[in-house]
Design an enzyme around this catalytic site. Sequence first.
Site, short mmCIF file in Angstrom:
data_model
loop_
_atom_site.label_atom_id
_atom_site.label_comp_id
_atom_site.label_asym_id
_atom_site.label_seq_id
_atom_site.Cartn_x
_atom_site.Cartn_y
_atom_site.Cartn_z
N ARG A 225 16.31 -2.62 15.78
CA ARG A 225 15.34 -2.74 14.49
C ARG A 225 15.26 -1.17 13.96
N GLY B 270 21.12 -8.28 23.23
CA GLY B 270 19.81 -7.83 23.60
C GLY B 270 18.75 -9.01 23.56
N VAL B 271 17.44 -8.70 23.22
CA VAL B 271 16.44 -9.75 23.50
C VAL B 271 16.74 -10.82 22.29
N ILE B 272 16.91 -10.37 21.12
CA ILE B 272 17.18 -11.52 19.88
C ILE B 272 18.41 -12.13 20.31
N GLY C 181 25.33 -8.43 19.70
CA GLY C 181 24.22 -7.75 20.11
C GLY C 181 23.72 -8.73 21.26
N HIS D 13 -1.83 -23.28 45.98
CA HIS D 13 -0.77 -24.00 46.62
C HIS D 13 -0.75 -25.49 45.83
N SER E 50 22.16 -8.95 15.54
CA SER E 50 20.89 -8.54 16.33
C SER E 50 21.20 -7.21 17.17
N GLY F 233 0.65 -1.28 -0.03
CA GLY F 233 0.11 -0.08 0.09
C GLY F 233 1.03 1.33 0.10
N VAL G 107 33.28 -3.94 17.67
CA VAL G 107 33.29 -4.80 16.33
C VAL G 107 33.90 -4.29 15.19
P1 FAD Z 1 5.06 -5.70 11.73
O1 FAD Z 1 4.86 -7.09 12.69
O2 FAD Z 1 6.45 -5.70 11.55
O3 FAD Z 1 3.85 -5.92 10.79
C1 FAD Z 1 4.18 -5.14 9.80
C2 FAD Z 1 3.52 -5.46 8.41
O4 FAD Z 1 3.22 -4.57 7.57
C3 FAD Z 1 4.07 -6.48 7.82
O5 FAD Z 1 3.44 -7.75 7.47
C4 FAD Z 1 4.75 -5.77 6.43
O6 FAD Z 1 4.82 -6.90 5.41
C5 FAD Z 1 3.36 -5.01 6.26
N1 FAD Z 1 3.96 -3.82 5.62
C6 FAD Z 1 4.88 -3.04 5.39
N2 FAD Z 1 4.67 -1.85 4.61
C7 FAD Z 1 3.80 -2.12 3.76
C8 FAD Z 1 3.25 -1.57 2.79
N3 FAD Z 1 3.67 -0.42 2.28
N4 FAD Z 1 2.15 -1.98 2.28
C9 FAD Z 1 1.50 -3.28 2.79
N5 FAD Z 1 2.00 -3.95 3.78
C10 FAD Z 1 3.17 -3.36 4.21
N6 FAD Z 1 7.52 -8.82 20.33
C11 FAD Z 1 7.03 -9.34 21.53
O7 FAD Z 1 5.99 -8.60 22.19
N7 FAD Z 1 7.22 -10.52 21.93
C12 FAD Z 1 8.01 -11.37 21.37
O8 FAD Z 1 8.22 -12.51 22.03
C13 FAD Z 1 8.67 -11.05 20.31
N8 FAD Z 1 9.55 -11.61 19.76
C14 FAD Z 1 10.34 -11.11 18.74
C15 FAD Z 1 11.29 -11.90 18.01
C16 FAD Z 1 12.05 -11.61 16.91
C17 FAD Z 1 12.90 -12.35 16.41
C18 FAD Z 1 11.81 -10.39 16.26
C19 FAD Z 1 12.45 -9.71 15.19
C20 FAD Z 1 10.80 -9.43 16.85
C21 FAD Z 1 9.90 -9.88 18.06
N9 FAD Z 1 9.02 -9.19 18.83
C22 FAD Z 1 8.33 -9.76 19.93
C23 FAD Z 1 8.74 -7.79 18.31
C24 FAD Z 1 7.38 -7.72 17.50
O9 FAD Z 1 7.74 -8.68 16.61
C25 FAD Z 1 7.07 -6.55 16.90
O10 FAD Z 1 6.97 -5.51 17.98
C26 FAD Z 1 5.86 -6.45 16.13
O11 FAD Z 1 5.74 -7.46 15.19
C27 FAD Z 1 5.43 -5.08 15.56
O12 FAD Z 1 3.99 -5.02 15.14
P2 FAD Z 1 3.56 -4.02 13.97
O13 FAD Z 1 2.37 -4.62 13.74
O14 FAD Z 1 4.11 -2.90 14.32
O15 FAD Z 1 4.58 -4.42 12.88
P1 NAI Z 2 17.95 -4.94 21.34
O1 NAI Z 2 17.66 -3.58 21.64
O2 NAI Z 2 17.15 -5.63 22.40
O3 NAI Z 2 19.64 -5.15 21.74
C1 NAI Z 2 20.23 -4.89 20.76
C2 NAI Z 2 21.78 -5.15 21.52
O4 NAI Z 2 22.77 -4.88 20.54
C3 NAI Z 2 21.90 -3.93 22.69
O5 NAI Z 2 22.34 -4.50 23.59
C4 NAI Z 2 23.04 -2.92 21.82
O6 NAI Z 2 23.83 -2.44 22.87
C5 NAI Z 2 23.82 -3.95 21.18
N1 NAI Z 2 24.43 -3.38 20.00
C6 NAI Z 2 23.87 -2.48 19.08
N2 NAI Z 2 24.92 -2.00 18.30
C7 NAI Z 2 25.98 -2.91 18.56
C8 NAI Z 2 27.30 -3.01 17.93
N3 NAI Z 2 27.61 -2.37 16.65
N4 NAI Z 2 28.07 -3.90 18.18
C9 NAI Z 2 27.71 -4.60 19.41
N5 NAI Z 2 26.58 -4.63 20.06
C10 NAI Z 2 25.79 -3.88 19.65
O7 NAI Z 2 17.50 -5.44 19.86
P2 NAI Z 2 17.39 -6.65 19.21
O8 NAI Z 2 17.73 -7.85 20.02
O9 NAI Z 2 18.01 -6.76 17.77
O10 NAI Z 2 15.73 -6.96 18.97
C11 NAI Z 2 15.09 -5.93 18.52
C12 NAI Z 2 13.91 -5.57 19.23
O11 NAI Z 2 12.80 -6.70 18.96
C13 NAI Z 2 13.92 -5.58 20.74
O12 NAI Z 2 14.21 -4.38 21.10
C14 NAI Z 2 12.51 -5.97 20.99
O13 NAI Z 2 11.74 -4.65 20.91
C15 NAI Z 2 11.78 -7.02 19.94
N6 NAI Z 2 12.11 -8.08 20.37
C16 NAI Z 2 11.32 -8.61 21.43
C17 NAI Z 2 11.29 -9.76 22.10
C18 NAI Z 2 10.42 -10.22 22.98
O14 NAI Z 2 9.67 -9.24 23.52
N7 NAI Z 2 10.69 -11.29 23.75
C19 NAI Z 2 12.25 -10.99 21.46
C20 NAI Z 2 12.81 -10.41 20.21
C21 NAI Z 2 12.88 -9.16 19.78
#
Ligand code: FAD
Ligand code: NAI
Length: 475
Positions: A282, A192-194, A190, A454, A279, A122, A247
């Site tokens: 984002r 962080g969470v990922i 990184g 419990h 990671s 879109g 790095v």
């Molecule tokens: P998105 O989920 O990114 O959805 C955006 C959608 O828009 C996509 O389908 C994309 O294709 C579509 N789109 C983009 N541009 C256009 C366009 N112009 N036209 C049509 N479609 C389009 N969060 C948690 O809370 N718990 C977790 O356990 C967790 N685990 C994660 C693990 C990983 C590995 C990663 C990468 C992220 C994780 N997150 C987690 C974060 C979570 O995925 C995001 O915060 C969440 O998906 C954001 O939702 P959103 O709707 O903003 O965007």
């Molecule tokens: P993050 O922000 O959690 O962690 C990134 C880490 O990379 C930080 O600790 C940062 O200091 C480090 N970093 C940044 N640049 C660097 C560099 N050049 N060299 C070395 N270290 C560096 O981001 P991540 O893990 O990529 O996840 C992205 C987001 O996705 C999260 O912030 C979270 O919002 C979402 N997510 C949520 C999950 C959950 O809710 N369980 C699971 C996975 C992702």
Amino acid sequence: MSQQFDVVVIGGGPGGYVAAIRASQLGFKVACIDEWKNAAGGPAPGGTCTNVGCIPSKALLQSSEHYEQANHHFAEHGITVKGLGLDVGTMIGRKDTVVKQNNDGILYLFKKNKIAFFHGRGSFVKAVEGGYEIQVAGASEETLVGKQIIIATGSNARALPGTPFDEVNVLSNDGALRLGAVPKKLGLIGSGVIGLEMGSVWRRLGAEVTILEGLPTFLGAVDEQIAKEAKKAFDKQGLKIELGVKVGEIKTSKKGVSVAYTNAKGEAIDLEVDKLIVSIGRVPNTIGLNTEAVGLQLDERGAIVVDADCKTNLPGVWAVGDVVRGPMLAHKAEEEGVAVAERIAGQHGHVNFNTIPWVIYTSPEIAWVGRTEQQLKADGVAYKAGTFPFLANGRARALGDTTGMVKFLADATTDEILGVHIVGPMASELIAEAVVAMEFKASAEDIARICHAHPSLSEATKEAALAVDKRTLNF
Ligand code: FAD
Ligand code: NAI
């Protein structure tokens, strides 16, 4: 001829598809556009969360935890496993099935709620009388006009400068979730969470994992005491985490990836790995939206600028989820989506940023809501702390997982709960009680007086609340 809608949602991730459902419940004529494709080129709504985020990562965390249990922990229960094997293909296939079930579920929800779904990209064409014209390009080729537009286009993985993702050797979360075999040596940049979740998956499956983190502190956003306890557990598991590194050059070859870095002591090191997951956070995604056509304002990070109500600089255009400020979490995106739909309907949609829970699905799990001890100190708030270890919880002993604790932080004067921090078994589920309590402005005493089943892990929550007043019963 263009199709007319009250609300057009761009993006079908947790922010977008939930906003579309709520808008439809409120009586609007709604369209949702999403461009994600499955392997066969078909629609795969659900966004990052469903396709390459929350859902697939949790599927692999579960599978790998089963393997870890069978490999290392069944024996203590008197269960002998002979000839334990690992079929990564089946594991990844199961994960793909789970993803597809969720994609199909969302397509069903669109039908159920009479939402017109368009598979394609879109983009803004122009502002028109009483709305905006949106072009859909892809499997669906249409022109739509929406009176109100909700943008929920999510985020993409951030690459290291000069090292693009090739998804073969240098992997984003996408490649990290579909490796065909367990790498002997896996590097992650990184912690962080990922980094921690993906590092845990592949370590459990047998990879030698090294995580390089730029900051000198481990999980700086987490309560220090909790982060320290988690780090102890990860060290014990053999997850190698190096803090305070810089790095340098990254080279890929047929053999794998070489990462040059300087460690905290200033020593230059070359890390040779088979695969590298990057990671490091984002970036908000507005690619292809054609924001210039309508003058939609972005900030210096590329995020869409919104106010507290998710209103952009354009009348009738809203934005939610990862593409705007705030934590990048699926449930935050959902809450914003619902609130925006309600605001469009003239209601008072509300998102409480102070009670958004965070969970890291490692083992032990880490979960928290509210402020950390270090934040309270920085804010000059007088507080009382109470902790209770899972070591003293009967259910945790029966489960065979006594790592970690529950920690309460409460106002020193009013006893209002200011933060709850958990590291340990099922922290992801236990945190819900703390979220409810904080949303209702409960005191630690309130939780301490509530009857908890419990034996259950939730008794550790009650005991931590009792600990605020120094009167635990079982420790
Ligand atoms: P998105 O989920 O990114 O959805 C955006 C959608 O828009 C996509 O389908 C994309 O294709 C579509 N789109 C983009 N541009 C256009 C366009 N112009 N036209 C049509 N479609 C389009 N969060 C948690 O809370 N718990 C977790 O356990 C967790 N685990 C994660 C693990 C990983 C590995 C990663 C990468 C992220 C994780 N997150 C987690 C974060 C979570 O995925 C995001 O915060 C969440 O998906 C954001 O939702 P959103 O709707 O903003 O965007
Ligand atoms: P993050 O922000 O959690 O962690 C990134 C880490 O990379 C930080 O600790 C940062 O200091 C480090 N970093 C940044 N640049 C660097 C560099 N050049 N060299 C070395 N270290 C560096 O981001 P991540 O893990 O990529 O996840 C992205 C987001 O996705 C999260 O912030 C979270 O919002 C979402 N997510 C949520 C999950 C959950 O809710 N369980 C699971 C996975 C992702």
